[in-house]
Design a protein around this motif. Sequence first.
Motif, mmCIF file in Angstrom:
data_model
loop_
_atom_site.group_PDB
_atom_site.id
_atom_site.type_symbol
_atom_site.label_atom_id
_atom_site.label_comp_id
_atom_site.label_asym_id
_atom_site.label_seq_id
_atom_site.Cartn_x
_atom_site.Cartn_y
_atom_site.Cartn_z
ATOM 1 N N ASP A 67 0.856 -1.178 0.000
ATOM 2 C CA ASP A 67 0.000 0.000 0.000
ATOM 3 C C ASP A 67 0.903 1.243 0.000
ATOM 4 N N LEU A 68 0.316 2.408 0.022
ATOM 5 C CA LEU A 68 1.096 3.639 -0.097
ATOM 6 C C LEU A 68 2.050 3.878 1.065
ATOM 7 N N SER A 69 1.804 3.270 2.212
ATOM 8 C CA SER A 69 2.705 3.471 3.346
ATOM 9 C C SER A 69 4.075 2.820 3.116
ATOM 10 N N LYS A 70 4.164 1.862 2.200
ATOM 11 C CA LYS A 70 5.430 1.189 1.926
ATOM 12 C C LYS A 70 6.295 1.930 0.903
ATOM 13 N N VAL A 71 5.759 2.976 0.286
ATOM 14 C CA VAL A 71 6.544 3.733 -0.680
ATOM 15 C C VAL A 71 7.750 4.376 0.001
ATOM 16 N N LEU A 72 7.544 4.925 1.177
ATOM 17 C CA LEU A 72 8.650 5.534 1.916
ATOM 18 C C LEU A 72 9.698 4.483 2.286
ATOM 19 N N CYS A 73 9.256 3.308 2.654
ATOM 20 C CA CYS A 73 10.189 2.221 2.986
ATOM 21 C C CYS A 73 11.031 1.853 1.766
ATOM 22 N N LEU A 74 10.403 1.760 0.596
ATOM 23 C CA LEU A 74 11.155 1.455 -0.621
ATOM 24 C C LEU A 74 12.134 2.569 -0.971
ATOM 25 N N PHE A 75 11.721 3.820 -0.780
ATOM 26 C CA PHE A 75 12.600 4.941 -1.086
ATOM 27 C C PHE A 75 13.813 4.960 -0.151
ATOM 28 N N ILE A 76 13.593 4.760 1.133
ATOM 29 C CA ILE A 76 14.705 4.733 2.090
ATOM 30 C C ILE A 76 15.602 3.530 1.829
ATOM 31 N N SER A 77 15.007 2.409 1.456
ATOM 32 C CA SER A 77 15.800 1.229 1.104
ATOM 33 C C SER A 77 16.654 1.499 -0.124
ATOM 34 N N PHE A 78 16.103 2.235 -1.089
ATOM 35 C CA PHE A 78 16.885 2.608 -2.268
ATOM 36 C C PHE A 78 18.066 3.492 -1.882
ATOM 37 N N LEU A 79 17.834 4.486 -1.044
ATOM 38 C CA LEU A 79 18.931 5.363 -0.613
ATOM 39 C C LEU A 79 20.009 4.570 0.113
ATOM 40 N N PHE A 80 19.591 3.678 0.987
ATOM 41 C CA PHE A 80 20.543 2.840 1.720
ATOM 42 C C PHE A 80 21.310 1.941 0.755
ATOM 43 N N ALA A 81 20.618 1.383 -0.227
ATOM 44 C CA ALA A 81 21.257 0.478 -1.189
ATOM 45 C C ALA A 81 22.281 1.204 -2.042
ATOM 46 N N THR A 82 21.964 2.404 -2.502
ATOM 47 C CA THR A 82 22.927 3.129 -3.333
ATOM 48 C C THR A 82 24.157 3.531 -2.531
ATOM 49 N N ALA A 83 23.954 3.949 -1.309
ATOM 50 C CA ALA A 83 25.106 4.303 -0.469
ATOM 51 C C ALA A 83 25.955 3.072 -0.175
ATOM 52 N N PHE A 84 25.304 1.980 0.184
ATOM 53 C CA PHE A 84 26.022 0.748 0.480
ATOM 54 C C PHE A 84 26.747 0.243 -0.758
ATOM 55 N N TYR A 85 26.093 0.290 -1.904
ATOM 56 C CA TYR A 85 26.685 -0.181 -3.150
ATOM 57 C C TYR A 85 27.884 0.660 -3.540
ATOM 58 N N LYS A 86 27.730 1.962 -3.457
ATOM 59 C CA LYS A 86 28.781 2.862 -3.915
ATOM 60 C C LYS A 86 30.007 2.841 -3.011
ATOM 61 N N PHE A 87 29.775 2.858 -1.720
ATOM 62 C CA PHE A 87 30.900 3.021 -0.803
ATOM 63 C C PHE A 87 31.541 1.711 -0.354
ATOM 64 N N LEU A 88 30.789 0.644 -0.281
ATOM 65 C CA LEU A 88 31.369 -0.596 0.221
ATOM 66 C C LEU A 88 31.505 -1.667 -0.848
ATOM 67 N N LEU A 89 30.419 -1.993 -1.481
ATOM 68 C CA LEU A 89 30.418 -3.120 -2.402
ATOM 69 C C LEU A 89 31.284 -2.856 -3.626
ATOM 70 N N GLN A 90 31.216 -1.663 -4.172
ATOM 71 C CA GLN A 90 31.979 -1.364 -5.373
ATOM 72 C C GLN A 90 33.482 -1.402 -5.100
ATOM 73 N N VAL A 91 33.900 -0.973 -3.931
ATOM 74 C CA VAL A 91 35.326 -1.026 -3.582
ATOM 75 C C VAL A 91 35.785 -2.476 -3.470
ATOM 76 N N VAL A 92 34.992 -3.320 -2.835
ATOM 77 C CA VAL A 92 35.354 -4.726 -2.674
ATOM 78 C C VAL A 92 35.355 -5.439 -4.016
ATOM 79 N N VAL A 93 34.340 -5.198 -4.818
ATOM 80 C CA VAL A 93 34.244 -5.862 -6.109
ATOM 81 C C VAL A 93 35.383 -5.441 -7.026
ATOM 82 N N GLU A 94 35.685 -4.170 -7.069
ATOM 83 C CA GLU A 94 36.766 -3.696 -7.934
ATOM 84 C C GLU A 94 38.129 -4.194 -7.478
#
Length: 114
Positions: free
Chosen positions: A71-98
Amino acid sequence: MEIVLEQFTSFLNSLDWAYIFSFMLITYVINYYKIPEFIGKGLGIKLRNRYQVLIIAFIYAVIVFFIRGYDLSKVLCLFISFLFATAFYKFLLQVVVERFMPKKKVDTPKDDLL
Protein backbone atom coordinates in the motif's frame (compact mmCIF):
# COMPACT_ATOMS: atom_id res chain seq x y z
CA MET A 1 23.12 5.05 24.48
CA GLU A 2 20.69 2.15 24.57
CA ILE A 3 17.90 4.33 23.22
CA VAL A 4 20.03 5.28 20.23
CA LEU A 5 20.92 1.65 19.54
CA GLU A 6 17.26 0.61 19.81
CA GLN A 7 16.23 3.32 17.35
CA PHE A 8 19.02 2.34 14.96
CA THR A 9 18.13 -1.34 15.07
CA SER A 10 14.45 -0.57 14.52
CA PHE A 11 15.46 1.55 11.51
CA LEU A 12 17.56 -1.29 10.10
CA ASN A 13 14.74 -3.77 10.69
CA SER A 14 12.27 -1.55 8.86
CA LEU A 15 14.32 -1.59 5.64
CA ASP A 16 13.34 -3.92 2.80
CA TRP A 17 16.50 -6.04 2.70
CA ALA A 18 15.33 -8.26 -0.12
CA TYR A 19 14.85 -5.14 -2.26
CA ILE A 20 18.25 -3.77 -1.23
CA PHE A 21 20.28 -6.86 -2.11
CA SER A 22 18.36 -7.72 -5.26
CA PHE A 23 18.59 -4.09 -6.46
CA MET A 24 22.35 -4.07 -5.94
CA LEU A 25 22.71 -7.38 -7.78
CA ILE A 26 20.53 -6.27 -10.70
CA THR A 27 22.36 -2.95 -10.99
CA TYR A 28 25.76 -4.64 -10.91
CA VAL A 29 24.80 -7.18 -13.56
CA ILE A 30 23.26 -4.55 -15.84
CA ASN A 31 26.33 -2.32 -15.58
CA TYR A 32 28.79 -5.23 -15.86
CA TYR A 33 27.36 -6.40 -19.16
CA LYS A 34 27.08 -2.78 -20.40
CA ILE A 35 23.39 -3.12 -21.23
CA PRO A 36 22.73 0.66 -20.91
CA GLU A 37 25.45 1.37 -23.49
CA PHE A 38 23.86 -1.14 -25.89
CA ILE A 39 20.42 0.43 -25.42
CA GLY A 40 21.90 3.92 -25.69
CA LYS A 41 23.52 3.12 -29.03
CA GLY A 42 20.19 1.88 -30.38
CA LEU A 43 18.32 4.97 -29.19
CA GLY A 44 21.14 7.42 -29.88
CA ILE A 45 21.43 8.67 -26.28
CA LYS A 46 24.04 8.40 -23.56
CA LEU A 47 23.13 8.55 -19.88
CA ARG A 48 25.50 8.98 -16.99
CA ASN A 49 25.78 6.07 -14.59
CA ARG A 50 23.92 7.85 -11.78
CA TYR A 51 20.88 8.41 -14.00
CA GLN A 52 20.96 4.80 -15.14
CA VAL A 53 20.87 3.69 -11.50
CA LEU A 54 17.94 6.02 -10.81
CA ILE A 55 15.98 4.64 -13.77
CA ILE A 56 16.72 1.04 -12.76
CA ALA A 57 15.72 1.80 -9.16
CA PHE A 58 12.44 3.43 -10.16
CA ILE A 59 11.44 0.62 -12.53
CA TYR A 60 12.42 -2.06 -10.03
CA ALA A 61 10.63 -0.30 -7.15
CA VAL A 62 7.43 -0.07 -9.19
CA ILE A 63 7.67 -3.77 -10.03
CA VAL A 64 8.29 -4.70 -6.38
CA PHE A 65 5.45 -2.42 -5.23
CA PHE A 66 2.87 -4.11 -7.45
CA ILE A 67 4.14 -7.69 -7.15
CA ARG A 68 4.18 -7.62 -3.36
CA GLY A 69 0.87 -5.76 -3.17
CA TYR A 70 2.18 -2.91 -1.05
CA ASP A 71 0.00 0.00 0.00
CA LEU A 72 1.10 3.64 -0.10
CA SER A 73 2.70 3.47 3.35
CA LYS A 74 5.43 1.19 1.93
CA VAL A 75 6.54 3.73 -0.68
CA LEU A 76 8.65 5.53 1.92
CA CYS A 77 10.19 2.22 2.99
CA LEU A 78 11.15 1.46 -0.62
CA PHE A 79 12.60 4.94 -1.09
CA ILE A 80 14.70 4.73 2.09
CA SER A 81 15.80 1.23 1.10
CA PHE A 82 16.88 2.61 -2.27
CA LEU A 83 18.93 5.36 -0.61
CA PHE A 84 20.54 2.84 1.72
CA ALA A 85 21.26 0.48 -1.19
CA THR A 86 22.93 3.13 -3.33
CA ALA A 87 25.11 4.30 -0.47
CA PHE A 88 26.02 0.75 0.48
CA TYR A 89 26.68 -0.18 -3.15
CA LYS A 90 28.78 2.86 -3.91
CA PHE A 91 30.90 3.02 -0.80
CA LEU A 92 31.37 -0.60 0.22
CA LEU A 93 30.42 -3.12 -2.40
CA GLN A 94 31.98 -1.36 -5.37
CA VAL A 95 35.33 -1.03 -3.58
CA VAL A 96 35.35 -4.73 -2.67
CA VAL A 97 34.24 -5.86 -6.11
CA GLU A 98 36.77 -3.70 -7.93
CA ARG A 99 39.57 -4.86 -5.70
CA PHE A 100 38.96 -8.63 -5.75
CA MET A 101 37.03 -9.35 -8.95
CA PRO A 102 38.85 -9.49 -12.28
CA LYS A 103 38.00 -6.80 -14.79
CA LYS A 104 36.66 -7.62 -18.21
CA LYS A 105 39.38 -7.80 -20.82
CA VAL A 106 39.07 -5.42 -23.72
CA ASP A 107 39.71 -6.96 -27.12
CA THR A 108 42.10 -4.85 -29.16
CA PRO A 109 42.50 -5.30 -32.89
CA LYS A 110 45.92 -6.56 -33.98
CA ASP A 111 46.27 -3.61 -36.37
CA ASP A 112 46.64 -1.23 -33.43
CA LEU A 113 49.66 -3.07 -32.05
CA LEU A 114 52.01 -1.80 -34.76
